[in-house]
Design an enzyme around this catalytic site. Structure first.
Site, PDB file in Angstrom:
ATOM      1  N   LYS A  28       0.845  -1.202   0.000  1.00  8.74           N
ATOM      2  CA  LYS A  28       0.000   0.000   0.000  1.00  8.74           C
ATOM      3  C   LYS A  28       0.881   1.253   0.000  1.00  8.74           C
ATOM      4  O   LYS A  28       1.961   1.256   0.603  1.00  8.74           O
ATOM      5  CB  LYS A  28      -0.880  -0.041   1.258  1.00  8.74           C
ATOM      6  CG  LYS A  28      -1.683   1.209   1.538  1.00  8.74           C
ATOM      7  CD  LYS A  28      -2.853   1.369   0.615  1.00  8.74           C
ATOM      8  CE  LYS A  28      -3.557   2.710   0.798  1.00  8.74           C
ATOM      9  NZ  LYS A  28      -4.311   3.096  -0.414  1.00  8.74           N
ATOM     10  N   GLY A  55      -8.119   8.008   0.224  1.00 10.82           N
ATOM     11  CA  GLY A  55      -7.386   9.155   0.741  1.00 10.82           C
ATOM     12  C   GLY A  55      -5.993   8.771   1.205  1.00 10.82           C
ATOM     13  O   GLY A  55      -5.420   9.417   2.092  1.00 10.82           O
ATOM     14  N   CYS A 113      -1.092  11.356  -6.944  1.00  8.06           N
ATOM     15  CA  CYS A 113      -1.694  12.010  -5.783  1.00  8.06           C
ATOM     16  C   CYS A 113      -1.547  13.526  -5.880  1.00  8.06           C
ATOM     17  O   CYS A 113      -0.664  14.039  -6.564  1.00  8.06           O
ATOM     18  CB  CYS A 113      -1.073  11.465  -4.516  1.00  8.06           C
ATOM     19  SG  CYS A 113       0.685  11.381  -4.632  1.00  8.06           S
ATOM     20  N   GLY A 200     -11.046  -1.634 -11.880  1.00 12.59           N
ATOM     21  CA  GLY A 200     -11.809  -2.835 -12.215  1.00 12.59           C
ATOM     22  C   GLY A 200     -11.955  -3.018 -13.716  1.00 12.59           C
ATOM     23  O   GLY A 200     -11.435  -2.218 -14.510  1.00 12.59           O
ATOM     24  N   GLY A 227      -7.833  -3.429 -14.465  1.00 11.56           N
ATOM     25  CA  GLY A 227      -8.973  -4.275 -14.804  1.00 11.56           C
ATOM     26  C   GLY A 227      -8.672  -5.719 -15.111  1.00 11.56           C
ATOM     27  O   GLY A 227      -9.516  -6.418 -15.675  1.00 11.56           O
TER      28      GLY A 227
HETATM   29  C1  LIG Z   1      -8.870   0.550  -2.927  1.00 11.83           C
HETATM   30  C2  LIG Z   1      -7.713   0.946  -3.816  1.00 11.83           C
HETATM   31  C3  LIG Z   1      -6.575   1.522  -3.251  1.00 11.83           C
HETATM   32  C4  LIG Z   1      -5.493   1.885  -4.059  1.00 11.83           C
HETATM   33  N1  LIG Z   1      -4.375   2.431  -3.489  1.00 11.83           N
HETATM   34  C5  LIG Z   1      -3.301   2.748  -4.268  1.00 11.83           C
HETATM   35  C6  LIG Z   1      -2.097   3.266  -3.687  1.00 11.83           C
HETATM   36  O1  LIG Z   1      -1.977   3.385  -2.458  1.00 11.83           O
HETATM   37  N2  LIG Z   1      -1.069   3.591  -4.506  1.00 11.83           N
HETATM   38  C7  LIG Z   1      -1.156   3.425  -5.874  1.00 11.83           C
HETATM   39  O2  LIG Z   1      -0.201   3.707  -6.584  1.00 11.83           O
HETATM   40  N3  LIG Z   1      -2.270   2.921  -6.449  1.00 11.83           N
HETATM   41  C8  LIG Z   1      -3.349   2.586  -5.676  1.00 11.83           C
HETATM   42  N4  LIG Z   1      -4.485   2.057  -6.271  1.00 11.83           N
HETATM   43  C9  LIG Z   1      -4.539   1.883  -7.729  1.00 11.83           C
HETATM   44  C10 LIG Z   1      -4.237   0.435  -8.112  1.00 11.83           C
HETATM   45  O3  LIG Z   1      -2.938   0.059  -7.705  1.00 11.83           O
HETATM   46  C11 LIG Z   1      -4.390   0.211  -9.633  1.00 11.83           C
HETATM   47  O4  LIG Z   1      -3.483   1.060 -10.315  1.00 11.83           O
HETATM   48  C12 LIG Z   1      -5.787   0.502 -10.126  1.00 11.83           C
HETATM   49  O5  LIG Z   1      -6.739   0.050  -9.204  1.00 11.83           O
HETATM   50  C13 LIG Z   1      -6.090  -0.132 -11.489  1.00 11.83           C
HETATM   51  O6  LIG Z   1      -5.950  -1.543 -11.455  1.00 11.83           O
HETATM   52  P1  LIG Z   1      -7.169  -2.570 -11.215  1.00 11.83           P
HETATM   53  O7  LIG Z   1      -8.261  -2.204 -12.179  1.00 11.83           O
HETATM   54  O8  LIG Z   1      -6.601  -3.932 -11.441  1.00 11.83           O
HETATM   55  O9  LIG Z   1      -7.609  -2.371  -9.815  1.00 11.83           O
HETATM   56  C14 LIG Z   1      -5.567   1.677  -5.465  1.00 11.83           C
HETATM   57  C15 LIG Z   1      -6.717   1.089  -6.025  1.00 11.83           C
HETATM   58  C16 LIG Z   1      -7.788   0.719  -5.226  1.00 11.83           C
HETATM   59  C17 LIG Z   1      -8.995   0.079  -5.856  1.00 11.83           C
END
Ligand SMILES: Cc1cc2nc3c(=O)[nH]c(=O)nc-3n(C[C@H](O)[C@H](O)[C@H](O)COP(=O)(O)O)c2cc1C
Ligand SMILES: Cc1cc2nc3c(=O)[nH]c(=O)nc-3n(C[C@H](O)[C@H](O)[C@H](O)COP(=O)(O)OP(=O)(O)OC[C@H]3O[C@@H](n4cnc5c(N)ncnc54)[C@H](O)[C@@H]3O)c2cc1C
Ligand code: FES
Lengths: 296, 267
Positions: A28, A55, A113, A200, A227
């Site tokens: 994270k 956040g 961010c 997603g 996704g």
């Molecule tokens: C609940 C949540 C928390 C996330 N926290 C971070 C984070 O702390 N740092 C970061 O670089 N990306 C964060 N992401 C982005 C994911 O690492 C990823 O880039 C994004 O969700 C797209 O991939 P996915 O569709 O497989 O989830 C977060 C995504 C989600 C859903």
């Protein structure tokens, strides 16, 4: 590997996944100071995905090193620390502390961010600021630096080229796409922060397109994220040219998805009689008449 | 899925057969449940354990649910034979006191689901050298929507309805407040699950007392295992400072005095 923010600090998923079997484990996002995150509700499901406005809640880099990292050191898995800052100087500070901690293999820099000094506009929205963040982190660590790009820009390949020139060892893309949802009965936003990041399966075609474009414009490795729900989805990114993939939201649906995708990729390679995954990476067969690849 | 029975308008009792090695849940724990092979709806939904039985090498789990949106609507349309994805048991359970012989349960609507399993597990126990006595305040909108009370046989059941069509006419918290002085704070453990307004008024009623009260909270969830940080609720520490805790990990059961930002009853 997993995507940052969707796998906690590894321990949350250890009951379901043999962490040693992962290509890498991304933790994270970490800042210097602990962060409390946004008030709830923080998430809402949308069609084929979810919006989140966590956040960037995290215990801070020092608490991570003391309380979370010892658990991860027990495993033979490459740990990648995802970092972010509210100000430019926070990035190298976090990177340096984590490099010295021992047990971390690479740094992934989240530039999606908000930059507090620039009125909250993301560091990653401006190629020059993104490059400056990259340079600062590079000077603070000897570890490989992966810069994680935001899709909320006019042309993601410009930012990719800019951070490559600033010394990035790889880029990962995409982070979430900014979106929102409204409860029409109460006429209030579905999440307290009003807007949130969409992730997603809904974002996969966008992520795939951006990876494909970026691979053409940089020579450093590109990591595909967005996704991925099954092995076929991961294969799409590899065929488009990604050297590796990250799985995010799918972990919430099926906590064993990372290992199932690895097994599925292996099965595909066997079926297609490929000995080396490098034969697959970037093997997209494109139509000859592709004159305007950047326009739909 | 062994059965998926409509027990009242919009309310269903789902029974699932689980592998024999499935761990036995504690009252208050929940399961993440999903329909497999679909991208829509796509996340699992959290449900409390309403009952859990082991018999002849097989294990069955009961979930009592109310249809409120697209996920629960889809669940309600499934029938015997459907295979669901289940993750659990998750979360911190209710603490069962070994010194309080009086157990008071307050449920509002579907909040009865976890309390029925708790009552089931408290029945016949001894605490503080006495046989546990259980008093249940079960609230519902009207007589038709009273569900999940079959597990409350042999307990002191006090039904409340918003429209007065059965039992006490008014919220459970009003009836409980009337009875409050009959309970000894040293010997009574209170458990509650229900809508935010009910929990808010319960917090207000208990504020000036020394009763212990555990509440099962709800928040939207994505992972259910503490990784996404999506399910937080506001809690206050001893100094009154607000921080967030995960309902799926530090909860879903919280001490009512730790909860911050509760809505107070509008009426
Ligand atoms: C609940 C949540 C928390 C996330 N926290 C971070 C984070 O702390 N740092 C970061 O670089 N990306 C964060 N992401 C982005 C994911 O690492 C990823 O880039 C994004 O969700 C797209 O991939 P996915 O569709 O497989 O989830 C977060 C995504 C989600 C859903
Ligand atoms: C620990 C826990 C235990 C629960 N136990 C039960 C139970 O035993 N029986 C039961 O019927 N319900 C229970 N719930 C609530 C249940 O999870 C939601 O009703 C369900 O997720 C709604 O899904 P949906 O797709 O039908 O609704 P959606 O279409 O997703 O949303 C419809 C409405 O429900 C609200 N909602 C969505 N998710 C939740 C949630 N997790 N908690 C509360 N409200 C939500 C939304 O904000 C919206 O207003 C529990 C929730 C938690 C957190
Ligand atoms: S639901 Fe993911 S942290 Fe609680």
């Amino acid at each position: 590997m997993n995507a940052s923010g969707t796998f906690g600090f590894g321990e949350e998923f250890a009951p379901f996944v043999d962490l040693n079997e992962l290509g890498a484990l991304v933790v994270k996002g970490l800042s210097w100071e602990p962060r409390q995150g946004n008030p709830p509700p923080r998430i809402i499901e949308t069609v084929g995905g979810m919006l989140n406005a966590i956040g960037l809640e995290n215990p801070g880099a020092r608490a991570f090193i003391e309380e979370k990292l010892p658990f991860l050191r027990q495993y033979d898995v490459a740990v990648i620390a995802n970092i972010f800052g509210e100000t430019l100087d926070e990035y190298p500070r976090v990177a340096e502390a984590l490099s010295r901690a021992g047990g971390i293999k690479a740094i992934e820099v989240n530039i999606s961010c908000p930059n507090v000094k620039k009125g909250g506009i993301a560091f990653g929205a401006d190629p020059d600021i993104a490059a400056e963040v990259t340079r600062q982190v590079k000077t603070a660590t000897d570890m490989p630096v992966i810069v994680k790009l935001t899709p909320n820009v006019a042309d993601i390949t410009d930012v990719a080229r800019s951070v490559e020139a600033a010394g990035a060892d790889a880029v990962s893309l995409i982070n979430t796409l900014t979106g929102m949802a409204i409860d029409v009965e109460s006429r209030t936003p579905q999440i307290q922060n009003v807007t949130g990041g969409l992730s997603g399966p809904a974002i996969r075609p966008v992520a795939l397109r951006m990876v494909w474009q970026t691979v053409k414009r940089v020579s450093i490795p590109v990591i595909g994220v967005g996704g991925i729900m099954r092995a076929e989805d991961a294969l799409e990114f590899l065929i488009a040219g990604a050297k590796a993939v990250q799985i995010g939201t799918a972990n919430f649906v099926n906590p064993q998805i990372t290992l199932e995708v690895i097994a599925g990729i292996e099965g595909y390679l066997i079926r297609h009689r490929m000995d080396d995954i490098r034969d697959l990476i970037g093997s997209l067969i494109e139509p000859d008449s592709l004159e305007h690849p950047h326009e739909p | 899925m062994i059965r998926n029975l409509q027990v009242a308008p919009d309310h269903y009792l789902l029974e699932l057969r689980l592998p024999a090695e499935f761990p036995c849940p504690e009252p208050g724990q929940f399961m993440m449940v999903r329909l497999r092979g679909r991208d829509e709806p796509f996340l699992s939904r959290p449900f409390s354990v309403h009952n859990f039985r082991m018999h002849r090498g097989s294990v069955s789990l009961e979930i009592l649910y109310r249809v409120v949106g697209k996920g629960t609507l889809l669940f309600s349309r499934q029938s015997k034979g459907t295979i669901l994805g289940i993750l659990g048991p998750l979360g911190r359970p209710f603490r069962i006191s070994s010194i309080c012989p009086t157990v008071v349960l307050l449920s509002g609507g579907i909040g009865v689901a976890p309390l029925a399993y708790l009552a089931h597990r408290c029945r016949g126990r001894n605490a503080g050298g006495k046989r546990t006595s259980i008093i249940v305040y079960a609230g519902a909108r009207n007589a038709q929507s009273i569900v999940g009370i079959k597990h409350f046989e042999a307990v002191d059941l006090r039904i409340c309805t918003d429209d007065g069509s059965r039992g006490f006419h008014g919220p459970v918290t009003a009836l409980f407040e009337r009875d409050l002085c009959s309970y000894d704070p040293e010997k009574t453990m209170i458990y509650a699950c229900g809508p935010p307004a009910m929990i808010g008024s319960l917090a207000r009623i208990l504020e000036a007392t020394s009763f212990s009260c555990q509440v099962s909270m709800e928040e939207r969830m994505a992972c259910g295992v503490g990784a996404c940080l999506g399910c937080v609720t506001a809690v206050k520490d001893n100094g009154g400072r607000i921080r967030y805790e995960r309902v799926c990990r530090e909860g879903p059961v919280f001490d009512i005095r730790d909860l911050a930002g509760l809505k107070t009853d509008p009426c």
